[in-house]
Design a protein around this motif. Structure first.
Motif, short mmCIF file in Angstrom:
data_model
loop_
_atom_site.label_atom_id
_atom_site.label_comp_id
_atom_site.label_asym_id
_atom_site.label_seq_id
_atom_site.Cartn_x
_atom_site.Cartn_y
_atom_site.Cartn_z
N LEU A 143 1.75 3.22 14.45
CA LEU A 143 2.77 4.24 14.24
C LEU A 143 2.23 5.37 13.37
CD1 LEU A 143 5.82 1.92 13.51
CD2 LEU A 143 4.90 2.66 15.72
N GLY A 144 2.44 6.61 13.85
CA GLY A 144 2.05 7.79 13.09
C GLY A 144 3.27 8.56 12.62
N GLY A 145 3.03 9.72 12.03
CA GLY A 145 4.12 10.51 11.48
C GLY A 145 5.13 10.95 12.52
N GLY A 146 4.71 11.10 13.77
CA GLY A 146 5.63 11.49 14.83
C GLY A 146 6.62 10.42 15.22
N ALA A 147 6.46 9.22 14.66
CA ALA A 147 7.37 8.11 14.99
C ALA A 147 8.49 7.96 13.96
CB ALA A 147 6.57 6.81 15.05
N ARG A 148 8.51 8.80 12.92
CA ARG A 148 9.41 8.54 11.79
C ARG A 148 10.88 8.52 12.19
NH1 ARG A 148 8.55 7.59 6.89
NH2 ARG A 148 6.35 8.17 7.10
N ARG A 149 11.30 9.42 13.07
CA ARG A 149 12.71 9.47 13.44
C ARG A 149 13.13 8.23 14.25
NH1 ARG A 149 14.38 12.82 16.87
NH2 ARG A 149 16.52 12.98 16.14
N ALA A 150 12.17 7.47 14.72
CA ALA A 150 12.47 6.28 15.52
C ALA A 150 12.27 5.00 14.71
CB ALA A 150 11.59 6.25 16.76
N ALA A 151 12.36 5.07 13.38
CA ALA A 151 12.04 3.93 12.53
C ALA A 151 12.88 2.71 12.87
CB ALA A 151 12.20 4.30 11.06
N ALA A 152 14.20 2.87 12.99
CA ALA A 152 15.06 1.72 13.26
C ALA A 152 14.76 1.11 14.63
CB ALA A 152 16.53 2.15 13.18
N GLU A 153 14.55 1.96 15.61
CA GLU A 153 14.26 1.46 16.96
C GLU A 153 12.92 0.74 17.01
OE1 GLU A 153 17.19 4.79 17.22
OE2 GLU A 153 15.27 4.49 16.19
N LEU A 154 11.93 1.26 16.29
CA LEU A 154 10.61 0.64 16.30
C LEU A 154 10.60 -0.70 15.58
CD1 LEU A 154 8.52 3.88 15.84
CD2 LEU A 154 8.31 2.27 17.75
N LEU A 155 11.39 -0.81 14.52
CA LEU A 155 11.50 -2.12 13.85
C LEU A 155 12.10 -3.15 14.81
CD1 LEU A 155 11.36 -3.98 11.42
CD2 LEU A 155 13.57 -3.05 10.66
N ARG A 156 13.13 -2.73 15.52
CA ARG A 156 13.74 -3.65 16.49
C ARG A 156 12.73 -4.04 17.57
NH1 ARG A 156 18.42 -1.92 20.81
NH2 ARG A 156 18.17 -3.76 22.18
#
Length: 581
Positions: free
Chosen positions: A251-264
């Motif tokens: 995960l890079g900086g461009g993924a920050r807005r998807a933090a909750a989805e990526l944890l899931r």
């Protein structure tokens, strides 16, 4: 991205005004300036009014910069349109502050400069924002519309501001009419909303700033919703993830807005997570699936090479992320990024997902990666076993650098013990940051760690802390720097004093440029120009009107940091270090 933002000015933090002598050069200003607006003739608007009105129409509530002879018509209209102003002591500091404001608030940062040297002063900050994909808008005056190409000796004259800025910004736009001002602002905000966010520069000829016109139309960037990747590519990616036996997420900086989805996603797949510097904390670094910022370690690089599917979201996978040669992967690489160029840059994607990170990850989750049925994912590994393997890999990772980082780890633990989960740390290109805080100071999704990656500028931490504090005054912010980097922007302590908000500045002092000293020694060179005469930094902070102390142990640092978080104004805490060699 949205975040709570302060009001432009409150009774608790009223504007202050500093008297200065008239130019011939730039004029310094207070931290929060609210000059009275002087309107043009009834029914008409000056270029400065048109510009500020366009910024306000796009949601701008704060600007950073230093007024000068040529941009006073911009400053005249800020208060009338509800835009508060923070005035650092150097334009580079204004750029770094606006950069951090954007990272913390989720809104584009805006910086105002005057012509010539002021604009060149902010160029390093523009380059840093470009490297880190930060939406930064720099606005400046330019030479008059009909100014001759032959030099005339006009104040701050240079051959071409736009040509200079095109080398570091996504674009540099010189407007040629009052009507074009609003269109240029809309162009910048369209870039920020629909493409990979990168800095832009708008130049308004100084005679247009004061020219008045009637019925100037307002322009607005079109509303643009986040779009996921192509449906066929999403189906292919979901199929690969569903069948993966050894998946991993990068995960890079461009993924920050998807933090909750990526944890899931990580938990559904039992997929360990490693981040770049800009992705630090997207998945909490104490989570049992997190490997933190460790792409640069041999253990994690080797482990990634053995994964059968790697999903990389919002990262360039570049040298600045890896600190080494490109990765060698043995499995399928899925890349999800807003920038189509990332699909074939560096490590080409086997399955390219071009689109917004949050929308794309949500679409992947909607495919039912763990659902039963034809083509369903076979029974994955026991989550407990995966967690144990991650813990073992963390230990192997840390063993590589134990000797180098040993003296820093207790100090990082002391900082972490004091800070709340939502604290913001701003960082510099310093050994205490990339050998200390990045691997050994865990951050979670509620917190932030802002680092000048890629471009690797010095002097970022202190002015960035001012921008973060402006974005959210009630949120704890700590600047972390070395003595060499701090002195690139140490004058911003004066700005921090005027803010009168608690701001700890932790400085590890190893007597110069420690990293470059070590590189010289590794080459067998005699260290040259890297050992700096000692400076009493706490005394310097006190001279600016702040506070300064020394912390010679981790416990002393924790005590000083705890006090600094509730003491108005900056507190510079020096941690003396022996040179690393």
């Amino acid at each position: 991205m949205t975040a709570h933002l302060p009001e432009p000015a409150t009774a608790a933090h009223p504007p202050e005004h500093l008297m200065t002598s008239p130019p011939p050069k730039r004029v310094t200003t207070s931290v929060l300036t609210a000059p009275g607006a002087v309107p043009a003739a009834a029914g008409s608007r000056t270029g400065g009014d048109v510009l500020v009105r366009a910024l306000a129409a796009h949601g701008v509530t704060h600007a950073f910069g230093i007024p000068g002879t040529h941009n006073l018509e911009i400053y005249r209209h800020l208060a009338a349109h509800g835009i508060a102003h923070l005035g650092p002591r150097h334009e580079q500091g204004a750029g770094y502050a606006a950069d951090a404001y954007a990272r913390v608030s989720g809104k584009p940062g805006v910086a105002l400069t005057t012509t010539g040297p002021a604009l060149l002063n902010i160029a390093a900050a523009i380059g840093q924002a470009y490297s880190d994909s930060v939406p930064l808008l720099v606005v400046s005056p330019g030479m008059p519309l009909r100014h001759p190409r032959q030099s005339t000796g006009l104040l701050h004259e240079m051959r071409s501001q736009t040509e200079a800025l095109r080398g570091v910004a996504a674009f540099s736009h010189r407007v040629s009419s009052l009507e074009e001002i609003g269109a240029a602002v809309a162009r910048a905000f369209t870039l920020f909303r629909t493409r990979r966010p990168r800095p832009a520069h708008i130049e308004v000829p100084l005679d247009l700033l004061t020219a008045a016109g009637e019925a100037i139309p307002d322009r607005a960037a079109p509303a643009a919703g986040p779009a996921p990747a192509d449906a066929d590519a999403l189906a292919a990616a979901a199929g690969a993830l569903r069948s993966a036996a050894r998946p991993a997420l990068v995960l890079g900086g461009g993924a920050r807005r998807a933090a909750a989805e990526l944890l899931r996603l990580a938990e559904e797949l039992s997929a360990p997570v490693v981040t770049t510097v800009n992705g630090k904390g997207i998945v909490g670094e104490t989570h049992p699936l997190s490997l933190g910022v460790s792409l640069h370690t041999r253990a994690v690089r080797h482990w990634l090479g053995e994964r059968d599917v790697v999903l990389a979201v919002g990262t360039e996978l570049a040298e600045s992320d890896l600190w080494d040669a490109p990765l060698t992967l043995g499995g399928t690489l899925i890349r999800a990024d807003l920038d189509p160029a990332q699909m074939y840059t560096g490590l080409p994607a086997d399955i390219p997902l071009v689109g917004d990170a949050r929308a794309t990850v949500r679409a992947l989750l909607a495919h039912g990666l763990t659902a039963a049925g034809p083509g369903a994912r076979p029974a994955g590994p026991d989550p407990g076993a995966v967690h144990r393997s991650v813990a073992a890999l963390r230990a192997e990772r840390d063993a590589e650098t134990h000797e180098r980082d040993a003296h820093l780890r207790p100090y990082m633990a002391a900082i972490r013990s004091v800070l709340p989960a939502d604290a913001v740390l701003t960082s510099d290109s310093a050994q205490c940051c990339y050998y200390g805080a990045l691997p050994h100071l865990p951050v979670g999704p509620r917190g932030r760690y802002l680092h000048p990656t890629g471009f690797g500028t010095l002097g970022y931490a202190l002015p960035a802390a001012l921008g973060a504090k402006t974005a959210d005054p009630g949120r704890p912010v700590v600047a972390l720097s070395g003595d060499g980097g701090l002195q690139f922007s140490v004058q911003e302590l004066a700005t921090a004093v005027q803010l009168a908000l608690p701001l700890p500045v932790v400085v590890f002092d190893n007597g110069g440029y420690g990293e470059i000293r070590d590189e010289m020694l590794d080459r067998g060179d005699r260290p040259t120009a890297v050992d700096l005469p000692p400076v009493d930094l706490p005394a310097l902070a006190r001279a600016y009107g702040g506070h300064g102390v020394r912390a010679t142990s981790p416990d002393a640092l924790a005590t000083a940091l705890h006090r600094a978080l509730t003491t108005p104004g900056p507190t510079l805490i020096t941690v003396p270090e022996e040179p690393s060699r």
